[in-house]
Scaffold this motif. Structure first.
Motif, PDB file in Angstrom:
ATOM      1  N   LYS A   6      93.705   2.636   6.587  1.00  0.00           N
ATOM      2  CA  LYS A   6      93.179   3.973   6.322  1.00  0.00           C
ATOM      3  C   LYS A   6      91.657   3.935   6.213  1.00  0.00           C
ATOM      4  CE  LYS A   6      97.071   6.424   5.506  1.00  0.00           C
ATOM      5  NZ  LYS A   6      97.393   7.782   5.952  1.00  0.00           N
ATOM      6  N   GLU A   7      91.060   3.076   6.994  1.00  0.00           N
ATOM      7  CA  GLU A   7      89.609   2.898   6.895  1.00  0.00           C
ATOM      8  C   GLU A   7      88.845   4.173   7.254  1.00  0.00           C
ATOM      9  OE1 GLU A   7      88.691  -1.687   7.882  1.00  0.00           O
ATOM     10  OE2 GLU A   7      90.061  -0.721   9.300  1.00  0.00           O
ATOM     11  N   ALA A   8      89.332   4.904   8.230  1.00  0.00           N
ATOM     12  CA  ALA A   8      88.670   6.159   8.610  1.00  0.00           C
ATOM     13  C   ALA A   8      88.735   7.166   7.466  1.00  0.00           C
ATOM     14  CB  ALA A   8      89.312   6.740   9.868  1.00  0.00           C
ATOM     15  N   LYS A   9      89.868   7.217   6.770  1.00  0.00           N
ATOM     16  CA  LYS A   9      90.024   8.121   5.635  1.00  0.00           C
ATOM     17  C   LYS A   9      89.058   7.760   4.517  1.00  0.00           C
ATOM     18  CE  LYS A   9      91.815  11.268   2.961  1.00  0.00           C
ATOM     19  NZ  LYS A   9      91.573  12.712   3.179  1.00  0.00           N
ATOM     20  N   ARG A  32      87.345   1.642   0.239  1.00  0.00           N
ATOM     21  CA  ARG A  32      87.268   0.869   1.494  1.00  0.00           C
ATOM     22  C   ARG A  32      88.295  -0.262   1.509  1.00  0.00           C
ATOM     23  NH1 ARG A  32      81.012   1.762   1.264  1.00  0.00           N
ATOM     24  NH2 ARG A  32      80.725   3.169   3.046  1.00  0.00           N
ATOM     25  N   LEU A  33      88.524  -0.892   0.363  1.00  0.00           N
ATOM     26  CA  LEU A  33      89.506  -1.968   0.298  1.00  0.00           C
ATOM     27  C   LEU A  33      90.911  -1.421   0.539  1.00  0.00           C
ATOM     28  CD1 LEU A  33      90.318  -4.886  -0.294  1.00  0.00           C
ATOM     29  CD2 LEU A  33      90.277  -4.326  -2.743  1.00  0.00           C
ATOM     30  N   ILE A  34      91.238  -0.320  -0.101  1.00  0.00           N
ATOM     31  CA  ILE A  34      92.533   0.320   0.138  1.00  0.00           C
ATOM     32  C   ILE A  34      92.661   0.694   1.609  1.00  0.00           C
ATOM     33  CG2 ILE A  34      93.962   2.348  -0.362  1.00  0.00           C
ATOM     34  CD1 ILE A  34      92.617   2.360  -3.177  1.00  0.00           C
ATOM     35  N   GLY A  35      91.585   1.240   2.154  1.00  0.00           N
ATOM     36  CA  GLY A  35      91.593   1.616   3.569  1.00  0.00           C
ATOM     37  C   GLY A  35      91.880   0.437   4.478  1.00  0.00           C
ATOM     38  N   GLU A  78      96.308 -12.747   0.525  1.00  0.00           N
ATOM     39  CA  GLU A  78      96.952 -12.605   1.838  1.00  0.00           C
ATOM     40  C   GLU A  78      97.932 -11.441   1.786  1.00  0.00           C
ATOM     41  OE1 GLU A  78      99.211 -15.352   5.226  1.00  0.00           O
ATOM     42  OE2 GLU A  78      98.968 -16.100   3.177  1.00  0.00           O
ATOM     43  N   VAL A  79      97.709 -10.458   2.622  1.00  0.00           N
ATOM     44  CA  VAL A  79      98.554  -9.252   2.618  1.00  0.00           C
ATOM     45  C   VAL A  79      99.116  -9.024   4.019  1.00  0.00           C
ATOM     46  CG1 VAL A  79      97.192  -8.180   0.783  1.00  0.00           C
ATOM     47  CG2 VAL A  79      96.606  -7.714   3.169  1.00  0.00           C
ATOM     48  N   PRO A  80     100.259  -8.342   4.116  1.00  0.00           N
ATOM     49  CA  PRO A  80     100.806  -8.020   5.434  1.00  0.00           C
ATOM     50  C   PRO A  80      99.875  -7.077   6.192  1.00  0.00           C
ATOM     51  CG  PRO A  80     102.453  -7.686   3.706  1.00  0.00           C
ATOM     52  CD  PRO A  80     101.137  -7.882   3.019  1.00  0.00           C
ATOM     53  N   GLN A  81      99.847  -7.229   7.503  1.00  0.00           N
ATOM     54  CA  GLN A  81      99.057  -6.304   8.308  1.00  0.00           C
ATOM     55  C   GLN A  81      99.704  -4.928   8.380  1.00  0.00           C
ATOM     56  OE1 GLN A  81      98.180  -7.954  12.151  1.00  0.00           O
ATOM     57  NE2 GLN A  81      96.706  -9.437  11.354  1.00  0.00           N
ATOM     58  N   ASN A  82     101.008  -4.907   8.272  1.00  0.00           N
ATOM     59  CA  ASN A  82     101.732  -3.642   8.311  1.00  0.00           C
ATOM     60  C   ASN A  82     102.382  -3.406   6.952  1.00  0.00           C
ATOM     61  OD1 ASN A  82     102.956  -1.288   9.231  1.00  0.00           O
ATOM     62  ND2 ASN A  82     104.765  -2.379   9.963  1.00  0.00           N
ATOM     63  N   VAL A  83     101.701  -2.681   6.087  1.00  0.00           N
ATOM     64  CA  VAL A  83     102.186  -2.418   4.732  1.00  0.00           C
ATOM     65  C   VAL A  83     102.983  -1.112   4.729  1.00  0.00           C
ATOM     66  CG1 VAL A  83     101.526  -1.959   2.341  1.00  0.00           C
ATOM     67  CG2 VAL A  83     100.256  -3.648   3.687  1.00  0.00           C
ATOM     68  N   GLU A  84     104.216  -1.186   4.248  1.00  0.00           N
ATOM     69  CA  GLU A  84     105.080   0.001   4.243  1.00  0.00           C
ATOM     70  C   GLU A  84     105.547   0.406   2.849  1.00  0.00           C
ATOM     71  OE1 GLU A  84     108.257  -1.047   6.866  1.00  0.00           O
ATOM     72  OE2 GLU A  84     107.086  -0.616   8.672  1.00  0.00           O
ATOM     73  N   ALA A 126      94.914   3.742 -10.614  1.00  0.00           N
ATOM     74  CA  ALA A 126      95.261   3.098  -9.340  1.00  0.00           C
ATOM     75  C   ALA A 126      96.023   4.051  -8.428  1.00  0.00           C
ATOM     76  CB  ALA A 126      96.068   1.829  -9.591  1.00  0.00           C
ATOM     77  N   LEU A 127      97.009   4.747  -8.973  1.00  0.00           N
ATOM     78  CA  LEU A 127      97.788   5.679  -8.158  1.00  0.00           C
ATOM     79  C   LEU A 127      96.939   6.858  -7.698  1.00  0.00           C
ATOM     80  CD1 LEU A 127     100.500   6.472  -6.928  1.00  0.00           C
ATOM     81  CD2 LEU A 127     101.142   7.503  -9.121  1.00  0.00           C
ATOM     82  N   ARG A 128      95.984   7.258  -8.523  1.00  0.00           N
ATOM     83  CA  ARG A 128      95.076   8.342  -8.135  1.00  0.00           C
ATOM     84  C   ARG A 128      94.293   7.955  -6.867  1.00  0.00           C
ATOM     85  NH1 ARG A 128      92.713   8.624 -12.556  1.00  0.00           N
ATOM     86  NH2 ARG A 128      93.553  10.571 -13.399  1.00  0.00           N
ATOM     87  N   LEU A 129      93.798   6.722  -6.833  1.00  0.00           N
ATOM     88  CA  LEU A 129      93.010   6.276  -5.680  1.00  0.00           C
ATOM     89  C   LEU A 129      93.870   6.197  -4.422  1.00  0.00           C
ATOM     90  CD1 LEU A 129      90.681   3.532  -7.197  1.00  0.00           C
ATOM     91  CD2 LEU A 129      90.349   6.001  -7.050  1.00  0.00           C
ATOM     92  N   ILE A 130      95.126   5.793  -4.575  1.00  0.00           N
ATOM     93  CA  ILE A 130      96.038   5.759  -3.434  1.00  0.00           C
ATOM     94  C   ILE A 130      96.300   7.172  -2.931  1.00  0.00           C
ATOM     95  CG2 ILE A 130      98.414   5.238  -2.744  1.00  0.00           C
ATOM     96  CD1 ILE A 130      96.594   2.776  -2.953  1.00  0.00           C
ATOM     97  N   THR A 131      96.415   8.111  -3.859  1.00  0.00           N
ATOM     98  CA  THR A 131      96.600   9.513  -3.480  1.00  0.00           C
ATOM     99  C   THR A 131      95.402  10.005  -2.682  1.00  0.00           C
ATOM    100  OG1 THR A 131      97.903   9.906  -5.486  1.00  0.00           O
ATOM    101  CG2 THR A 131      97.042  11.842  -4.352  1.00  0.00           C
ATOM    102  N   TYR A 132      94.212   9.651  -3.121  1.00  0.00           N
ATOM    103  CA  TYR A 132      93.003  10.047  -2.392  1.00  0.00           C
ATOM    104  C   TYR A 132      93.015   9.513  -0.956  1.00  0.00           C
ATOM    105  CZ  TYR A 132      90.683  11.461  -6.794  1.00  0.00           C
ATOM    106  OH  TYR A 132      90.320  12.067  -7.972  1.00  0.00           O
ATOM    107  N   MET A 133      93.668   8.376  -0.757  1.00  0.00           N
ATOM    108  CA  MET A 133      93.732   7.763   0.570  1.00  0.00           C
ATOM    109  C   MET A 133      94.889   8.312   1.401  1.00  0.00           C
ATOM    110  SD  MET A 133      91.278   5.615   1.145  1.00  0.00           S
ATOM    111  CE  MET A 133      90.249   6.799   0.304  1.00  0.00           C
ATOM    112  N   ASN A 134      95.518   9.389   0.910  1.00  0.00           N
ATOM    113  CA  ASN A 134      96.608  10.046   1.645  1.00  0.00           C
ATOM    114  C   ASN A 134      97.728   9.053   1.976  1.00  0.00           C
ATOM    115  OD1 ASN A 134      97.920  12.190   2.901  1.00  0.00           O
ATOM    116  ND2 ASN A 134      96.943  11.830   4.876  1.00  0.00           N
TER     117      ASN A 134
END
Length: 366
Positions: free
Chosen positions: A173-176, A165-168, A48-54, A63-71
């Motif tokens: 960031k699904e479009a990204k 896709r999961l990160i998105g 269960e995750v927040p809908q608005n992640v900040e 892991a951080l590399r993949l987040i970077t790819y997702m801008n």
């Protein structure tokens, strides 16, 4: 009597006010609870995750590399200690030196629960042991989303792309994610199309060595199949081993001599180890590629896990070496920067080349 009536009215008024406040509190709590969603991570865990992640942190190799790819670097509030090193060497952290200014949340490969909790993240992204995810979530009280990280081989749809896709989904960031998947597939299709009609007899026998896996290794370390050679339809000598999914292997010395590749590509992060190999094993100098000086360097295949953007950039350079005519329109350094801009937001080829050597021939034999 009047005082008694006023007392009763006052009690009724207090009761009504208390009921309204309680109702509002319950409503607010319900609204907060509704502002979450359940995702299935890549270890098949319901999280269960927040809908608005900040606020996020990223734990484990890549892991951080993949987040970077997702801008999504603007959401990162702490990093593992390795990100503060000057010799970390990945395109993603060269493009984002601000990582060095963020608080350290513990050592590589797992972080520290107290240091992570101190940064108050909304979500923790983790690549690693599934037991670590459970323990970390219990200790921090923060939802932990597990990622997967396959090579750019046949299973990229099952691991790497699913992670994007999961990160998105978690970070909106699904479009990204879809944009990056489409771009990657576009590059792979382009590479294959350029080389698909080259007759086998015109393809030189090739080998790639010194690829890091749980540390640095010399010339006998390779991957089979090797995605860049697969994309280029190259005549890779190690393909005879018959692996369908990408494997990290230490090849027998006699086998390399027997294969006698005509062109060898060396991972520049381990170039010194290759030079040591040649000093210790003079017989390597009889290999055709080494005898004729057909040795070429490429940027690190892996640094704290695989570097997908760098792998794609390397492949265009390898194509240029192997099939100059088919890649006559490609300037490898410029193509690399185009790819890096897409993945990490900045052209960092020159910085990588300054550290490792870049796309160039390598002199091994004295």
């Amino acid at each position: 009597m009047k005082n008694k009536k006023w007392s009763i009215l006052l009690l009724i008024f207090i009761f009504l006010v208390f009921s309204v406040i309680t109702g509002c509190t319950k409503q607010t709590a319900n609204e907060t609870k509704e502002a979450t969603e359940v995702v299935t991570d890549l270890n098949d865990r319901k999280v269960e995750v927040p809908q608005n992640v900040e606020r996020i942190v990223c734990i484990g190799p890549g892991a951080l590399r993949l987040i970077t790819y997702m801008n999504s670097t603007d959401l990162v509030v702490g990093v593992e200690e390795g990100e503060h090193k000057d010799d970390w060497g990945g395109a993603y952290n060269l493009a984002h030196p601000e990582f060095k200014d963020l608080p350290i949340i513990g050592p590589n490969h797992g972080g520290d629960a107290e240091l992570i909790a101190a940064q108050n993240p909304d979500v923790i992204f983790l690549y690693g042991d599934s037991n670590k995810a459970k323990n970390l979530q219990q200790k921090t009280g923060v939802p932990v989303v597990m990622l997967d990280y396959t090579d750019l081989g046949p299973n990229r749809n099952q691991g790497l792309y699913k992670s994007w896709r999961l990160i998105g989904k978690v970070l909106d960031k699904e479009a990204k994610a879809e944009e990056l998947i489409a771009y990657t597939e576009e590059l792979i299709a382009d590479l294959k199309k350029r080389t698909e009609d080259i007759p086998k007899k015109e393809k030189p026998k090739v080998y790639a060595g010194a690829i890091s896996y749980h540390g640095g290794h010399g010339i006998i370390s390779t991957k089979v199949p090797f995605p860049p050679f697969t994309f280029l339809n190259a005549s890779y000598v190690a393909d005879e081993l018959g692996y369908e999914e990408v494997q990290s292997l230490m090849i027998n010395q006699e086998k390399i001599l027997d294969w006698d590749p005509e062109i060898i590509f060396i991972d520049e992060s381990n170039l010194n180890l290759v030079k040591q190999d040649l000093r210790k094993n003079q017989e390597y100098k009889s290999i055709t590629a080494i005898e004729k000086g057909n040795i070429y360097g490429f940027l690190p295949y892996a640094s704290y896990h695989r570097n997908p953007a760098t792998i794609l950039a390397n492949t265009y350079y390898m194509g240029k070496v192997l099939y100059p005519e088919e890649f006559s329109d490609i300037e490898p350094d410029k193509k690399a920067n185009t790819i890096f801009k897409k993945f990490v937001g900045k052209a960092v080829y020159e910085e990588l080349a300054q550290t490792y050597g870049g796309f160039k021939p390598i002199k091994l034999k004295n």
